[in-house]
Design a protein around this motif. Sequence first.
Motif, mmCIF file in Angstrom:
data_model
loop_
_atom_site.group_PDB
_atom_site.id
_atom_site.type_symbol
_atom_site.label_atom_id
_atom_site.label_comp_id
_atom_site.label_asym_id
_atom_site.label_seq_id
_atom_site.Cartn_x
_atom_site.Cartn_y
_atom_site.Cartn_z
ATOM 1 N N SER A 1 0.834 -1.207 0.000
ATOM 2 C CA SER A 1 0.000 0.000 0.000
ATOM 3 C C SER A 1 0.870 1.259 0.000
ATOM 4 O O SER A 1 0.516 2.270 -0.607
ATOM 5 C CB SER A 1 -0.918 0.001 1.224
ATOM 6 O OG SER A 1 -0.158 -0.005 2.429
ATOM 7 N N GLY A 2 2.021 1.181 0.683
ATOM 8 C CA GLY A 2 2.948 2.310 0.694
ATOM 9 C C GLY A 2 3.532 2.565 -0.676
ATOM 10 O O GLY A 2 3.662 3.727 -1.105
ATOM 11 N N ARG A 3 3.866 1.479 -1.368
ATOM 12 C CA ARG A 3 4.403 1.618 -2.733
ATOM 13 C C ARG A 3 3.360 2.215 -3.656
ATOM 14 O O ARG A 3 3.657 3.095 -4.479
ATOM 15 C CB ARG A 3 4.870 0.257 -3.256
ATOM 16 C CG ARG A 3 6.145 -0.248 -2.614
ATOM 17 C CD ARG A 3 6.746 -1.394 -3.416
ATOM 18 N NE ARG A 3 5.858 -2.557 -3.447
ATOM 19 C CZ ARG A 3 5.912 -3.546 -2.569
ATOM 20 N NH1 ARG A 3 6.805 -3.509 -1.586
ATOM 21 N NH2 ARG A 3 5.091 -4.572 -2.656
ATOM 22 N N TYR A 4 2.106 1.740 -3.519
ATOM 23 C CA TYR A 4 1.028 2.251 -4.383
ATOM 24 C C TYR A 4 0.772 3.728 -4.120
ATOM 25 O O TYR A 4 0.603 4.517 -5.061
ATOM 26 C CB TYR A 4 -0.254 1.450 -4.137
ATOM 27 C CG TYR A 4 -1.449 2.003 -4.880
ATOM 28 C CD1 TYR A 4 -1.629 1.748 -6.245
ATOM 29 C CD2 TYR A 4 -2.401 2.791 -4.222
ATOM 30 C CE1 TYR A 4 -2.712 2.270 -6.934
ATOM 31 C CE2 TYR A 4 -3.488 3.308 -4.901
ATOM 32 C CZ TYR A 4 -3.633 3.041 -6.257
ATOM 33 O OH TYR A 4 -4.705 3.563 -6.930
ATOM 34 N N LYS A 5 0.746 4.117 -2.848
ATOM 35 C CA LYS A 5 0.491 5.516 -2.507
ATOM 36 C C LYS A 5 1.597 6.425 -3.034
ATOM 37 O O LYS A 5 1.326 7.510 -3.562
ATOM 38 C CB LYS A 5 0.378 5.674 -0.989
ATOM 39 C CG LYS A 5 0.025 7.088 -0.546
ATOM 40 C CD LYS A 5 -0.133 7.169 0.961
ATOM 41 C CE LYS A 5 -0.483 8.594 1.383
ATOM 42 N NZ LYS A 5 -0.634 8.707 2.866
ATOM 43 N N ALA A 6 2.845 5.969 -2.916
ATOM 44 C CA ALA A 6 3.971 6.774 -3.392
ATOM 45 C C ALA A 6 3.920 6.949 -4.904
ATOM 46 O O ALA A 6 4.118 8.054 -5.430
ATOM 47 C CB ALA A 6 5.286 6.122 -2.987
ATOM 48 N N SER B 1 1.263 6.608 -6.846
ATOM 49 C CA SER B 1 0.040 7.290 -7.292
ATOM 50 C C SER B 1 0.201 8.802 -7.244
ATOM 51 O O SER B 1 -0.401 9.524 -8.045
ATOM 52 C CB SER B 1 -1.156 6.859 -6.436
ATOM 53 O OG SER B 1 -0.987 7.270 -5.095
ATOM 54 N N THR B 2 1.014 9.307 -6.297
ATOM 55 C CA THR B 2 1.239 10.756 -6.233
ATOM 56 C C THR B 2 2.099 11.251 -7.384
ATOM 57 O O THR B 2 2.126 12.447 -7.664
ATOM 58 C CB THR B 2 1.919 11.144 -4.904
ATOM 59 O OG1 THR B 2 3.214 10.517 -4.832
ATOM 60 C CG2 THR B 2 1.078 10.713 -3.710
ATOM 61 N N ASN C 1 -5.912 11.958 -9.233
ATOM 62 C CA ASN C 1 -5.468 12.426 -7.930
ATOM 63 C C ASN C 1 -6.624 12.352 -6.933
ATOM 64 O O ASN C 1 -7.623 13.065 -7.064
ATOM 65 C CB ASN C 1 -4.957 13.873 -8.052
ATOM 66 C CG ASN C 1 -4.252 14.333 -6.804
ATOM 67 O OD1 ASN C 1 -4.828 14.375 -5.733
ATOM 68 N ND2 ASN C 1 -2.983 14.696 -6.941
ATOM 69 N N GLN C 2 -6.484 11.494 -5.938
ATOM 70 C CA GLN C 2 -7.563 11.276 -4.969
ATOM 71 C C GLN C 2 -7.823 12.520 -4.124
ATOM 72 O O GLN C 2 -8.974 12.813 -3.774
ATOM 73 C CB GLN C 2 -7.213 10.092 -4.062
ATOM 74 C CG GLN C 2 -7.109 8.750 -4.786
ATOM 75 C CD GLN C 2 -8.414 8.347 -5.449
ATOM 76 O OE1 GLN C 2 -9.506 8.614 -4.924
ATOM 77 N NE2 GLN C 2 -8.336 7.699 -6.603
ATOM 78 N N ASP C 3 -6.762 13.271 -3.795
ATOM 79 C CA ASP C 3 -6.930 14.476 -2.981
ATOM 80 C C ASP C 3 -7.749 15.526 -3.717
ATOM 81 O O ASP C 3 -8.640 16.157 -3.139
ATOM 82 C CB ASP C 3 -5.561 15.060 -2.605
ATOM 83 C CG ASP C 3 -4.795 14.153 -1.650
ATOM 84 O OD1 ASP C 3 -5.449 13.381 -0.934
ATOM 85 O OD2 ASP C 3 -3.548 14.235 -1.630
#
Length: 311
Positions: free
Chosen positions: A233-238, A240-241, A295-297
């Motif tokens: 999940s950390g790899r995906y979040k990094a 994805s940004t 971008n989810q944000d």
Amino acid sequence: MDSMKTNFTVTEFVFLGLSSQPKMQPIVFVMFLFFYLLTVSGNIIIITIIQIEPRLQTPMYFFLTNLSFLDICYTSTNVPQMLSNMVRKKNTISFSGCATQMYFSLSFGMIECVLLGVMAYDRYVAICHPLHYTVIMDRNTCVQLAVMSWSSSFLSSMVINVLTLSLPYCGPNTLNHFFCEVLSVLKLACTDTSLTEFVVFIFSIIIVFIPFLLIVVSYARILQSVLRMRSASGRYKALSTCASHLTVVALFYGTASFMYMRPPSKSSWAGGKIITVFYTVVTPMLNPLIYSLRNQDVKGALRRAIMKQRT
């Protein structure tokens, strides 16, 4: 006849435009009007969402605000004038108007190159040095990087513009383009332009290649850090940004570098106009869609803003 032509000084330029077929003009007009309205409205929405959403007050979105404002300016230097010419059925521009358009168009294109490099560095610091991110990328540093991006590009464009416009233009005055672009204007100079073209090529390498090198190095380090992460999940979040930024880089750099970093002898103006459309019109239009869809944000902030309007 030759002596008369040599003594004649060009006071205006005539655009050939994208299409020489009259039947295609209404289609081109509607298409570019749609592109322009979508570009302006999309980027204004991005800027507004970032300004009103407290969660988006970070360096990444500070630079995205700069990019969105830049895209509005970039496409506004060319498209409105082209649309106006279609309505008035007038394909001319004054020499001073051409010089102004050429300066700002080139400046905004250079700023985008540098700004994309700065945004890649921001992602590198955020992912590779998260504990020091707020210290390294503080408000003053972000402002300084933005000012550097804008000022260095305006100065570089001024040098190229002065060199280009100092050449004699004594005819013909027909530009094989839909706006005043440096390489197309140089084709009309009635003297040897090899030195000026070489200077443009060198500046293109500096302004285009150095930020691109920064992007490559930044993402190489980011990839190394991501591969060392144990959490999926950390790899995906990094990653994805970075996805939106990488998409924009691919679109803009792929077309701009092909246009400006190839030797002049390899230039094909039929294909060159199509390539120019991509990095001056299509990319600024797609940037808000890329950042909002991936971008989810931004999507979350947009949903909250819509819900506030409804209530």
